[in-house]
Enzyme design. Sequence first.
Site, PDB file in Angstrom:
ATOM      1  N   GLU A 114       0.829  -1.118  -0.058  1.00 17.62           N
ATOM      2  CA  GLU A 114      -0.055   0.008  -0.019  1.00 17.62           C
ATOM      3  C   GLU A 114       0.912   1.226  -0.223  1.00 17.62           C
ATOM      4  O   GLU A 114       0.809   2.254   0.874  1.00 17.62           O
ATOM      5  CB  GLU A 114      -0.943   0.157   1.286  1.00 17.62           C
ATOM      6  N   GLU A 142      -4.563  -8.770  -1.099  1.00 19.08           N
ATOM      7  CA  GLU A 142      -5.139  -8.743   0.184  1.00 19.08           C
ATOM      8  C   GLU A 142      -6.376  -8.340   0.496  1.00 19.08           C
ATOM      9  O   GLU A 142      -6.915  -7.768  -0.337  1.00 19.08           O
ATOM     10  CB  GLU A 142      -4.320  -7.716   1.045  1.00 19.08           C
TER      11      GLU A 142
END
Length: 701
Positions: free
Chosen positions: A435, A540
């Site tokens: 991220e 994820e």
Amino acid sequence: MEALGGLVSIPLQLASGHWDRFQESFANVAVSRESSHWSEVAKPSSGSSSAAQSHELSSPGLTFPAPPDTVTSYHAPQKAGPAAPLPCTQQDTAGGFFGSGPGACRRRPSEPCCSGGAMGPGCASVLGWLLLAQAASRVAGGRPCDAKDFGHGSLVCACSAMYCDTLDPVVLPAPGTYVKYESSKAGKRLERSEGSFQHNTKTPDFHLTLDTAQRYQKVKGFGGSVTDSAAINIQSLSKDAQNHLLRSYFSEEGEPGAGRCCWLVGPVCPASPAAEIWLLRLVPRGWEAAGSRGAVPPNTPQGRPSPPTLSPGIEYNLVRVPMASTDFSIRLYTYADAEGDFELKHFNLTEEDTRMKIPILRAAQAVAKRPLSLYASPWTSPVWMKTNGAMTGRGTLKGSPGDKYHQAWAKYFIRFLDEYAKYNLTFWAVTAGNEPTAGEIVFYPFQCLGFSPEHQRDFIAQDLGPALANSSHRNVQLIILDDQRVMLPYWAQVVLKDPVAASYISGIGIHWYLDFLAPIDLTLSITHHLFPDYFLLSTEASTGSYFWEPRVVLGGWDRGSKYSHSILTNLNNYVTGWTDWNLALDLEGGPNWSKNYVDSPIIVDSSKDVFYKQPMFYHLGHFSKFIPEGSQRVGLAVSKKCRRCDLEHSAFLRPDGAIVLVVLNRSPVDVSFGVSDPRVGFIEATAPSDSIQTFLWRQPA
């Protein structure tokens, strides 16, 4: 039942209500004649005395003339001196089967050994259990869910050191037939059934037609993440329960172990080392083998009960491994915290790696049929490399691509791969960072390292790409983004249109948390068509992550449906695989140093040495168990005549030539549908409300 041939003996105790069922269930069990001794001991009752009679085993069937109110026990022939009895077992009514529920038996080490041939006081009241001393080495068939209802709309399946539900071995059906596996909110969990293709095509309101001439992306696989928290929870269980958990995720099929024996209703273990003790329990469909106990050698003073190792699982093949800490750790750390260590001379793995993640990864690989595809993701660099001097909050690497900070960060990847290789763990891929947009957010509360797409492009072109290419890990694939799909296709356009950076990259990773902001056709499909040579991979996902949601919901069917909906829509838009977040969490949804708790397909209650398989686990199994790596998505035309019969679906051609079809019904009503395979025939089916089904069949060669 052929796997139950070669029986030596069957000691049993049955309540009168189960006696007829027992005789019916075992009326046709073939056994071999062995020299054995049976005695029948009447249950103690007021005003009665014990009586004993002898009975022999008969073939081809078993007969049990003893009345219901008796206990029948087996005494093994003594050939090499008396066998030492094992410690008594005691009844434990705290939780289920075999120590996790009412009527369970659990050995207590503090109890004295049984003496005088008497039965254990607790286990003398166990109903519906058998010990089969058997020379056979395997048992076929799955074990049912030990269902628990926590009041959240559906069931979880409880597993302990002594028991865990398993799947029937997946075998391709005969030509012209199919097998179906179904899970539902009503309680089915990968329940298997069979059917035959019809040749007269009907016209149902919802009709799917297979078209194998249309070929799309190939599947990489499915899996989850071994975070610090997952490792902590797995290792909080006993070794036997850990084994069941890892096999539930990673194994294809199990084999009976060769452990020591234990008894429930008989006084001693057989002295013969060739025999095994098999445990059976009464289940809705009859009697079922639950596992084995290997024999204890004569005069062994004590034997520890060994659990069943027959634990076929859902065959995960993808495992994401964080590089150092995440929010799902109990502390913040990296591998190179020494200030200014640009050469990484003080780079070291931590105890979280060497004592937790690495042993679990090796154990998972040991039970998996094929090599696992591991991929690693870093959350943050050491703080001395960062502009804000902290692991959390807004910050990126100091300097600019090509300088000593970026070169040291690239070297950090190589050192991680080097260190894990020392433990015989090699990686399929790495992501450039978890991220990267999070590190651009002021006061971001978790570990992060900010990158813009331009910064990531240049870092890969000048530092990370060359570092991998010039190392012994040159075959490790590199994945960009590893962030929300709302960033696509822009992120891919910036990075992949640079030919130098693109030459080092293999794929694009996506997370699911902001999917509601990003229409899938305007993100994933467009990205695939712009860059068809780069795979898309979901890296994820987790439920219970939004602030308005409860964290852990034991038995939440809707959370499993959300997983399947995400997987199907991703697969239908060129994604090659799907990775869950934590493999296992505790009842709170942690541990998590920042209290950012979420849910997981497996929830561990270490106080009871049990874990619960959530509906999410079985939803994932409908894909991971039946769509192996190398399968290819194929065409599936839809004809719909009804307004409210929406089903979600996807079809695949497996490497072995079989067809897999997954059908999800998220509606509260049953939906009738048909499936046509022009090469085989027609299936008439119904998708029950709130259910998921996986169909498997052969095509003509």
